[in-house]
Design a protein around this motif. Sequence first.
Motif, PDB file in Angstrom:
ATOM      1  N   ALA A  93     -78.431  -2.687 151.431  1.00  0.00           N
ATOM      2  CA  ALA A  93     -78.338  -1.259 151.101  1.00  0.00           C
ATOM      3  C   ALA A  93     -77.264  -0.558 151.932  1.00  0.00           C
ATOM      4  O   ALA A  93     -76.649   0.403 151.470  1.00  0.00           O
ATOM      5  CB  ALA A  93     -79.695  -0.592 151.306  1.00  0.00           C
ATOM      6  N   GLY A  94     -77.023  -1.047 153.155  1.00  0.00           N
ATOM      7  CA  GLY A  94     -75.983  -0.438 153.994  1.00  0.00           C
ATOM      8  C   GLY A  94     -74.617  -0.560 153.338  1.00  0.00           C
ATOM      9  O   GLY A  94     -73.815   0.385 153.351  1.00  0.00           O
ATOM     10  N   GLU A  99     -70.033   1.473 150.653  1.00  0.00           N
ATOM     11  CA  GLU A  99     -68.970   1.139 149.692  1.00  0.00           C
ATOM     12  C   GLU A  99     -69.213   1.783 148.322  1.00  0.00           C
ATOM     13  O   GLU A  99     -68.508   1.483 147.367  1.00  0.00           O
ATOM     14  CB  GLU A  99     -68.874  -0.389 149.534  1.00  0.00           C
ATOM     15  CG  GLU A  99     -68.777  -1.161 150.850  1.00  0.00           C
ATOM     16  CD  GLU A  99     -67.378  -1.120 151.471  1.00  0.00           C
ATOM     17  OE1 GLU A  99     -66.452  -0.667 150.779  1.00  0.00           O
ATOM     18  OE2 GLU A  99     -67.247  -1.516 152.637  1.00  0.00           O
ATOM     19  N   LEU A 203     -77.400  -8.303 156.364  1.00  0.00           N
ATOM     20  CA  LEU A 203     -77.990  -9.196 155.363  1.00  0.00           C
ATOM     21  C   LEU A 203     -77.404 -10.608 155.490  1.00  0.00           C
ATOM     22  O   LEU A 203     -78.134 -11.600 155.418  1.00  0.00           O
ATOM     23  CB  LEU A 203     -77.753  -8.633 153.961  1.00  0.00           C
ATOM     24  CG  LEU A 203     -78.342  -9.455 152.825  1.00  0.00           C
ATOM     25  CD1 LEU A 203     -79.872  -9.526 152.939  1.00  0.00           C
ATOM     26  CD2 LEU A 203     -77.954  -8.878 151.469  1.00  0.00           C
ATOM     27  N   GLU A 206     -78.931 -12.495 158.296  1.00  0.00           N
ATOM     28  CA  GLU A 206     -80.281 -12.977 157.976  1.00  0.00           C
ATOM     29  C   GLU A 206     -80.232 -14.239 157.113  1.00  0.00           C
ATOM     30  O   GLU A 206     -81.011 -15.168 157.307  1.00  0.00           O
ATOM     31  CB  GLU A 206     -81.066 -11.871 157.259  1.00  0.00           C
ATOM     32  CG  GLU A 206     -81.382 -10.704 158.168  1.00  0.00           C
ATOM     33  CD  GLU A 206     -81.876  -9.466 157.417  1.00  0.00           C
ATOM     34  OE1 GLU A 206     -82.387  -8.565 158.074  1.00  0.00           O
ATOM     35  OE2 GLU A 206     -81.729  -9.405 156.181  1.00  0.00           O
TER      36      GLU A 206
HETATM   37  N1  NAP Z   1     -65.870  -7.000 155.863  1.00  0.00           N
HETATM   38  C1  NAP Z   1     -66.602  -7.170 154.785  1.00  0.00           C
HETATM   39  O1  NAP Z   1     -66.337  -8.070 153.981  1.00  0.00           O
HETATM   40  C2  NAP Z   1     -67.782  -6.266 154.550  1.00  0.00           C
HETATM   41  C3  NAP Z   1     -68.658  -6.539 153.488  1.00  0.00           C
HETATM   42  C4  NAP Z   1     -69.739  -5.699 153.286  1.00  0.00           C
HETATM   43  C5  NAP Z   1     -69.930  -4.605 154.124  1.00  0.00           C
HETATM   44  N2  NAP Z   1     -69.058  -4.373 155.123  1.00  0.00           N
HETATM   45  C6  NAP Z   1     -69.246  -3.205 156.008  1.00  0.00           C
HETATM   46  O2  NAP Z   1     -70.454  -3.368 156.709  1.00  0.00           O
HETATM   47  C7  NAP Z   1     -70.991  -2.077 157.020  1.00  0.00           C
HETATM   48  C8  NAP Z   1     -72.470  -2.044 156.655  1.00  0.00           C
HETATM   49  O3  NAP Z   1     -73.133  -2.962 157.499  1.00  0.00           O
HETATM   50  P1  NAP Z   1     -74.687  -3.250 157.420  1.00  0.00           P
HETATM   51  O4  NAP Z   1     -74.989  -4.370 158.339  1.00  0.00           O
HETATM   52  O5  NAP Z   1     -75.453  -1.979 157.552  1.00  0.00           O
HETATM   53  O6  NAP Z   1     -74.810  -3.696 155.905  1.00  0.00           O
HETATM   54  P2  NAP Z   1     -75.959  -4.355 155.040  1.00  0.00           P
HETATM   55  O7  NAP Z   1     -76.390  -5.664 155.569  1.00  0.00           O
HETATM   56  O8  NAP Z   1     -75.401  -4.335 153.664  1.00  0.00           O
HETATM   57  O9  NAP Z   1     -77.132  -3.299 155.054  1.00  0.00           O
HETATM   58  C9  NAP Z   1     -78.162  -3.257 155.977  1.00  0.00           C
HETATM   59  C10 NAP Z   1     -79.328  -2.602 155.254  1.00  0.00           C
HETATM   60  O10 NAP Z   1     -79.724  -3.472 154.176  1.00  0.00           O
HETATM   61  C11 NAP Z   1     -81.141  -3.483 154.075  1.00  0.00           C
HETATM   62  N3  NAP Z   1     -81.601  -4.799 154.479  1.00  0.00           N
HETATM   63  C12 NAP Z   1     -80.897  -5.796 155.076  1.00  0.00           C
HETATM   64  N4  NAP Z   1     -81.666  -6.880 155.239  1.00  0.00           N
HETATM   65  C13 NAP Z   1     -82.885  -6.573 154.716  1.00  0.00           C
HETATM   66  C14 NAP Z   1     -84.090  -7.283 154.567  1.00  0.00           C
HETATM   67  N5  NAP Z   1     -84.234  -8.555 154.989  1.00  0.00           N
HETATM   68  N6  NAP Z   1     -85.143  -6.660 153.980  1.00  0.00           N
HETATM   69  C15 NAP Z   1     -85.018  -5.400 153.534  1.00  0.00           C
HETATM   70  N7  NAP Z   1     -83.894  -4.672 153.650  1.00  0.00           N
HETATM   71  C16 NAP Z   1     -82.824  -5.256 154.227  1.00  0.00           C
HETATM   72  C17 NAP Z   1     -81.638  -2.371 154.973  1.00  0.00           C
HETATM   73  O11 NAP Z   1     -81.550  -1.208 154.157  1.00  0.00           O
HETATM   74  P3  NAP Z   1     -82.464   0.092 154.271  1.00  0.00           P
HETATM   75  O12 NAP Z   1     -81.872   0.852 155.424  1.00  0.00           O
HETATM   76  O13 NAP Z   1     -82.265   0.803 152.975  1.00  0.00           O
HETATM   77  O14 NAP Z   1     -83.874  -0.322 154.498  1.00  0.00           O
HETATM   78  C18 NAP Z   1     -80.583  -2.368 156.058  1.00  0.00           C
HETATM   79  O15 NAP Z   1     -80.510  -1.135 156.755  1.00  0.00           O
HETATM   80  C19 NAP Z   1     -70.150  -1.066 156.263  1.00  0.00           C
HETATM   81  O16 NAP Z   1     -69.251  -0.477 157.169  1.00  0.00           O
HETATM   82  C20 NAP Z   1     -69.397  -1.907 155.252  1.00  0.00           C
HETATM   83  O17 NAP Z   1     -68.144  -1.358 154.927  1.00  0.00           O
HETATM   84  C21 NAP Z   1     -67.992  -5.185 155.369  1.00  0.00           C
END
Ligand code: NAP
Length: 273
Positions: A93-94, A99, A203, A206
């Motif tokens: 969801a992040g 994005e 994610l 994990e």
């Molecule tokens: N460089 C790249 O290729 C790339 C790719 C993707 C993203 N990004 C960057 O990464 C950043 C976001 O990072 P992030 O670590 O927050 O992203 P993320 O892993 O997409 O999101 C984390 C969120 O996903 C949910 N989540 C993750 N694992 C879960 C699980 N096992 N069960 C339930 N919910 C789960 C939760 O959402 P809820 O808060 O809704 O509960 C958690 O807060 C952004 O800046 C983005 O631009 C970079």
Amino acid sequence: MRKIFPAPSTAPEIGPAGDGDGPPAEAAVARLATLYAYPDPAAGSAPWVRANMVASADGAGSLDARSGGLSGSADRTLFKVLRSLADVIVAGAGTARAERYRPVREGEVWPQLRQGRTPTPPIAVVTRGLSISADDPLLTSAPQGARTIVFTTKAAPPARRAAVARYADLVVTGGDEVSPADLVAALAERGHRRILVEGGPTLLGELVTAGLLDELCLTVSPLLEGGHAGRILAGMPGVKPGRDGDGSRCGLSLGHVLEDQGFLFCRYLNVAG
Ligand SMILES: NC(=O)c1ccc[n+]([C@@H]2O[C@H](COP(=O)([O-])OP(=O)(O)OC[C@H]3O[C@@H](n4cnc5c(N)ncnc54)[C@H](OP(=O)(O)O)[C@@H]3O)[C@@H](O)[C@H]2O)c1
């Protein structure tokens, strides 16, 4: 775009893959599709989990909290090829928030790579607290054949669950969080065996920790971020030993490397196998 590793026995050129050269030639798309073909998804075989991520040369996973600034035209072409090859696209969801994820549109995939499947792959979002709004276009504008799939937990408020379920395929799992194994199994049950994970770092960490990532496609962008941006993986306590690792980190096996205008496209296999 050209192949630089392993040393190609035939011409290394893949063909024009970037906007600067006009739309990529069909032949270049076909070569990329061959290089990135999933294992045969024959009935009974295990699902294949591929991640596609981009990082700067100094390891940053974002620029100004988004990944777009790290990308380039050939990376966008490969992004589209990988989406075209996938049965489903998974994001935390992040990432969906940062994005501004939307359902995949037909113009964002190559139809010749979607034969026998829905015109576009659905997006699957993983959220603990069901932070996504029920009227988010990611849910409301998805085509009927590729409705967005939302994975959440029993901790999510029931009223919100009911609202989201009006537009999306809602999967509620038992624990405090969606277990990566449940996520992959539920997607496979729906026939989605060619799984593309687009992040984010939480994610992906994990999935790696659970030993479920089969392949990492990593674009290395020719720039230095130099700040405090996170990396492409986060929060990985107790990572399982890789197949060829030293028992404390994930071992990676380099499948191939492509190059275009200084961008490196690395395909790693057997991550935490
Ligand atoms: N460089 C790249 O290729 C790339 C790719 C993707 C993203 N990004 C960057 O990464 C950043 C976001 O990072 P992030 O670590 O927050 O992203 P993320 O892993 O997409 O999101 C984390 C969120 O996903 C949910 N989540 C993750 N694992 C879960 C699980 N096992 N069960 C339930 N919910 C789960 C939760 O959402 P809820 O808060 O809704 O509960 C958690 O807060 C952004 O800046 C983005 O631009 C970079």
